[in-house]
Design a protein around this motif. Structure first.
Motif, PDB file in Angstrom:
ATOM      1  N   GLY A 116       0.772  -1.230   0.000  1.00 22.62           N
ATOM      2  CA  GLY A 116       0.000   0.000   0.000  1.00 22.62           C
ATOM      3  C   GLY A 116       0.804   1.280   0.000  1.00 22.62           C
ATOM      4  N   VAL A 117       2.128   1.209  -0.093  1.00 24.48           N
ATOM      5  CA  VAL A 117       2.946   2.424  -0.045  1.00 24.48           C
ATOM      6  C   VAL A 117       2.610   3.368  -1.194  1.00 24.48           C
ATOM      7  CG1 VAL A 117       4.940   1.550  -1.359  1.00 24.48           C
ATOM      8  CG2 VAL A 117       5.281   3.297   0.416  1.00 24.48           C
ATOM      9  N   PHE A 118       2.122   2.820  -2.315  1.00 24.03           N
ATOM     10  CA  PHE A 118       1.780   3.652  -3.466  1.00 24.03           C
ATOM     11  C   PHE A 118       0.296   4.036  -3.501  1.00 24.03           C
ATOM     12  CE2 PHE A 118       5.349   0.918  -4.931  1.00 24.03           C
ATOM     13  CZ  PHE A 118       6.289   1.910  -5.123  1.00 24.03           C
ATOM     14  N   ALA A 119      -0.496   3.624  -2.539  1.00 23.91           N
ATOM     15  CA  ALA A 119      -1.947   3.841  -2.542  1.00 23.91           C
ATOM     16  C   ALA A 119      -2.367   5.306  -2.710  1.00 23.91           C
ATOM     17  CB  ALA A 119      -2.580   3.244  -1.288  1.00 23.91           C
ATOM     18  N   PRO A 120      -1.650   6.292  -2.144  1.00 23.49           N
ATOM     19  CA  PRO A 120      -2.072   7.687  -2.343  1.00 23.49           C
ATOM     20  C   PRO A 120      -1.923   8.179  -3.788  1.00 23.49           C
ATOM     21  CG  PRO A 120      -0.621   7.506  -0.432  1.00 23.49           C
ATOM     22  CD  PRO A 120      -0.560   6.196  -1.160  1.00 23.49           C
ATOM     23  N   LEU A 121      -1.201   7.450  -4.618  1.00 22.66           N
ATOM     24  CA  LEU A 121      -0.882   7.902  -5.971  1.00 22.66           C
ATOM     25  C   LEU A 121      -1.948   7.454  -6.965  1.00 22.66           C
ATOM     26  CD1 LEU A 121       2.932   7.055  -5.862  1.00 22.66           C
ATOM     27  CD2 LEU A 121       1.785   9.196  -5.232  1.00 22.66           C
ATOM     28  N   VAL A 122      -3.148   7.937  -6.778  1.00 22.42           N
ATOM     29  CA  VAL A 122      -4.310   7.462  -7.544  1.00 22.42           C
ATOM     30  C   VAL A 122      -4.271   7.850  -9.023  1.00 22.42           C
ATOM     31  CG1 VAL A 122      -5.819   7.328  -5.533  1.00 22.42           C
ATOM     32  CG2 VAL A 122      -5.666   9.471  -6.826  1.00 22.42           C
ATOM     33  N   ARG A 123      -3.426   8.816  -9.398  1.00 17.93           N
ATOM     34  CA  ARG A 123      -3.330   9.230 -10.806  1.00 17.93           C
ATOM     35  C   ARG A 123      -2.010   8.819 -11.453  1.00 17.93           C
ATOM     36  NH1 ARG A 123      -6.252  14.058  -8.986  1.00 17.93           N
ATOM     37  NH2 ARG A 123      -8.341  13.879  -9.842  1.00 17.93           N
ATOM     38  N   LEU A 124      -1.213   8.041 -10.745  1.00 15.98           N
ATOM     39  CA  LEU A 124       0.093   7.647 -11.261  1.00 15.98           C
ATOM     40  C   LEU A 124      -0.055   6.833 -12.544  1.00 15.98           C
ATOM     41  CD1 LEU A 124       3.073   7.996 -10.362  1.00 15.98           C
ATOM     42  CD2 LEU A 124       2.967   5.635  -9.587  1.00 15.98           C
ATOM     43  N   GLN A 125       0.709   7.234 -13.577  1.00 11.32           N
ATOM     44  CA  GLN A 125       0.661   6.556 -14.872  1.00 11.32           C
ATOM     45  C   GLN A 125       1.973   5.870 -15.215  1.00 11.32           C
ATOM     46  OE1 GLN A 125      -0.772   9.198 -17.946  1.00 11.32           O
ATOM     47  NE2 GLN A 125      -2.365   9.993 -16.614  1.00 11.32           N
ATOM     48  N   PHE A 126       3.093   6.331 -14.645  1.00 18.04           N
ATOM     49  CA  PHE A 126       4.406   5.784 -14.957  1.00 18.04           C
ATOM     50  C   PHE A 126       5.175   5.556 -13.667  1.00 18.04           C
ATOM     51  CE2 PHE A 126       8.936   6.377 -15.636  1.00 18.04           C
ATOM     52  CZ  PHE A 126       9.192   5.545 -16.711  1.00 18.04           C
TER      53      PHE A 126
END
Length: 181
Positions: A116-126
């Motif tokens: 879940g470390v990346f969970a806040p990055l809801v718009r991450l594309q790359f």
């Protein structure tokens, strides 16, 4: 004296340049700080920053949870060759980065990516995780990355759960190399 290494204090920068009204930093869109010996202070005045390059700072930055929480307009974050305590991404590091589209964590010697470390990055594309030594990727490591379109990953992963790909609804490009299992 090495001119490629210097200390940078964000709070000193504001005081030295009489930026109490934050005119300069509030309008700043791009910032690249490479070769730092140390970095401290608050990012709170860089509210409109869209691109932040902190790559090539091998030991300069002590990454903390909520470190970038005020950078809500940030779209690109480059942390290439950064070093993290215990070779682990701190949980909460990406809190507040709801508009981030590009994240480069290549060559960071990362071993652990908490679920879940990346969970806040809801718009991450790359997302670039190439050239790290990650012990394993569990099913929830990439939870929340439904908009991810491209993932670069490889060079030393011991375990990759097949369920990890369930989170990617828009993935178009996947670069996997040197997965040992």
């Amino acid at each position: 004296f090495n001119p490629k290494e210097f200390d940078f204090d964000l709070d000193w920068f504001h005081a030295k340049h009489d930026l109490s009204d934050s005119t300069y930093t509030s309008n700043l869109r791009y910032l690249s700080l490479n070769g730092l010996k140390s970095l401290k202070g608050s990012w709170s005045r860089f509210v409109n920053l869209q691109t932040l390059n902190l790559g090539e700072n091998l030991t300069a930055i002590e990454f903390q949870p909520d470190m970038f929480i005020r950078l809500v307009n940030l779209k690109s974050l480059d942390l290439t060759k950064s070093r993290f305590n215990d070779n682990k991404l701190p949980f909460g590091l990406f809190n507040g980065l709801v508009n981030l589209e590009k994240l480069d964590l290549s060559s960071c010697d990362l071993e652990i990516l908490p679920d879940g470390v990346f969970a806040p990055l809801v718009r991450l594309q790359f997302l670039d995780l190439f050239n790290n030594w990650i012990v394993g990727i569990n099913a929830n490591t990439f939870r929340g990355l439904e908009e991810l379109r491209e993932l670069l990953f490889g060079s030393g992963c011991n375990y990759l759960s097949i369920d990890v790909f369930n989170h990617f609804k828009n993935l178009e490009k996947l670069h996997l190399t040197s997965i040992s299992e």
